[in-house]
Design a protein around this motif. Structure first.
Motif, short mmCIF file in Angstrom:
data_model
loop_
_atom_site.label_atom_id
_atom_site.label_comp_id
_atom_site.label_asym_id
_atom_site.label_seq_id
_atom_site.Cartn_x
_atom_site.Cartn_y
_atom_site.Cartn_z
N ALA A 127 41.18 40.26 50.13
CA ALA A 127 40.67 41.28 51.06
C ALA A 127 41.66 41.55 52.19
O ALA A 127 41.65 42.64 52.78
CB ALA A 127 39.32 40.85 51.62
N SER A 128 42.50 40.58 52.50
CA SER A 128 43.49 40.75 53.58
C SER A 128 44.68 41.60 53.16
O SER A 128 45.50 41.99 54.00
CB SER A 128 43.99 39.39 54.04
N SER A 129 44.78 41.92 51.87
CA SER A 129 45.90 42.73 51.38
C SER A 129 45.64 44.21 51.64
O SER A 129 44.53 44.62 51.98
CB SER A 129 46.09 42.51 49.88
N ALA A 130 46.68 44.98 51.43
CA ALA A 130 46.56 46.44 51.64
C ALA A 130 46.12 47.16 50.37
O ALA A 130 45.92 48.37 50.39
CB ALA A 130 47.91 46.99 52.09
N TYR A 131 45.93 46.42 49.28
CA TYR A 131 45.66 47.04 47.99
C TYR A 131 44.19 47.47 47.88
O TYR A 131 43.29 46.65 47.99
CB TYR A 131 46.00 46.08 46.85
N LYS A 132 43.99 48.76 47.65
CA LYS A 132 42.63 49.30 47.52
C LYS A 132 42.35 49.83 46.11
O LYS A 132 41.21 50.03 45.74
CB LYS A 132 42.43 50.44 48.53
N LYS A 133 43.41 50.08 45.35
CA LYS A 133 43.27 50.59 43.99
C LYS A 133 44.47 50.14 43.16
O LYS A 133 45.50 49.69 43.71
CB LYS A 133 43.15 52.11 43.98
N VAL A 134 44.35 50.27 41.85
CA VAL A 134 45.41 49.80 40.97
C VAL A 134 46.72 50.54 41.23
O VAL A 134 47.81 49.97 41.12
CB VAL A 134 44.98 49.92 39.49
N ASP A 135 46.62 51.80 41.63
CA ASP A 135 47.83 52.59 41.94
C ASP A 135 48.67 51.95 43.04
O ASP A 135 49.87 52.22 43.13
CB ASP A 135 47.45 54.01 42.36
N ASP A 136 48.05 51.13 43.88
CA ASP A 136 48.78 50.49 44.98
C ASP A 136 49.59 49.28 44.52
O ASP A 136 50.34 48.70 45.31
CB ASP A 136 47.80 50.02 46.07
N LEU A 137 49.45 48.90 43.26
CA LEU A 137 50.00 47.62 42.80
C LEU A 137 51.22 47.75 41.89
O LEU A 137 51.65 46.77 41.29
CB LEU A 137 48.91 46.83 42.08
N LYS A 138 51.79 48.93 41.79
CA LYS A 138 52.97 49.10 40.96
C LYS A 138 54.09 48.18 41.47
O LYS A 138 54.39 48.14 42.65
CB LYS A 138 53.45 50.54 40.95
N GLY A 139 54.68 47.41 40.56
CA GLY A 139 55.75 46.49 40.92
C GLY A 139 55.27 45.15 41.44
O GLY A 139 56.08 44.26 41.71
#
Length: 311
Positions: A127-139
């Protein structure tokens, strides 16, 4: 002349013959092996399953031995060889077993607390990460469970394909198989991966919930992590709960007895049954092998993806 004594004697003889016939399978199978794939560490699996296996031994009148398989493939190959008589499968591993010719038949699966018989594959991030969707996780790094895991590999790849991510290994910086559902969540908590695929039925019924209850997930300062420390960024369509299956070649009397012991468990040994899921399941639902035909199609799809990538 037919007398009452002759009728009673005949009835007793028939009853004895039927009883002896019902017990014939026990002479051939004085011991049954029940295999499960660990979603948690081996000691946790032993503590969770031993009371239920003891209950099965009592109900069936033969020794039932618990085998903790190293992975899903070990269960598949054990049933293929006839060394495993009863198995707890994931949906995908059961479909793989059937696809590769293993003689195994489903007879039950779990009933959830709300009466449903399915669960989900989800992508967890911290939850502390900036990732909200799979698109945010490339790489970034993706943690999977096992090649034959339903919620930990096959459904995640299917879901990614629907998003246009046809090659997970090219999209993510690294894709790692962690070996178990618990290990995937540990890798996420420790920062080894940025997103982890896992199984989830409800906030109280998941690998994450079990691990939090046991205090297995820690912050960097050693404090216990909480449910709010994790976020689900994607949830799949419902997946049918994986089956319990017995060898097709077992005698029909043995199959009937095994299935009955499972269905009777919540009433006859509630403590042992509740231990399996920390009280999060209601019972066992009668199932047939055909209930997983749709999962076989999913496995074929994932296999096709793998072949396309290799070509």
């Amino acid at each position: 002349m037919i007398t009452r004594r002759l009728i009673l004697a005949g009835a007793a003889a028939l009853a004895f013959t039927a009883s002896a016939s019902a017990d014939d399978w026990k002479a051939k199978y004085p011991e049954l092996t029940f295999a499960v794939v660990p979603a948690e560490n081996a000691s946790g699996v032993t503590e969770r399953w031993t009371p239920f296996v003891d209950y099965l031994s009592k109900q069936l009148g033969v020794k039932v031995t618990l085998r903790i398989a190293s992975d899903y493939a070990a269960v598949i190959e054990g049933q293929r060889a006839g060394n495993i008589h009863i198995a707890s499968y994931g949906s995908a591993s059961f479909a793989r077993a059937r696809l590769t010719g293993v003689k195994t038949d489903a007879f039950a699966n779990d009933i959830n607390a709300d009466g449903s018989t399915g669960y989900y594959s989800v992508f967890f991030v911290k939850a502390s990460s900036a990732y909200k969707k799979v698109d945010d996780l490339k790489g970034k790094n993706l943690g999977l469970v096992d090649p034959n895991s339903t919620s930990g590999n096959n459904v995640p790849r299917f879901e990614l394909d629907k998003m246009g991510i046809h090659d997970a290994d090219a999209y993510f910086g690294k894709v790692v198989f962690t070996g178990s559902h618990e290990n995937a969540m540990l890798a996420l908590a420790q920062g080894t991966v940025d997103v982890a695929a896992n199984q989830w039925t409800s906030d109280d019924d998941s690998t994450l919930a079990q691990m939090l209850t046991k205090g297995m997930l820690k912050n960097a300062d050693g404090s216990a992590m909480k449910k709010d420390d994790f976020r689900i960024i994607h949830k799949s369509a419902p997946i049918i709960n994986g089956p319990y299956a017995y060898n097709s070649d077992l005698p029909e009397d043995a199959k009937t007895a095994i299935a009955k012991a499972f269905f009777d468990a919540p009433a006859k040994d509630k403590a042992a049954f509740d231990r399996l899921s920390d009280g999060q399941k209601k019972g066992f639902h009668p199932a047939t092998t055909k209930d997983w035909d749709g999962t076989i199609e999913l496995i074929k799809f994932v296999d096709a993806l793998r072949k396309k990538k290799a070509s």
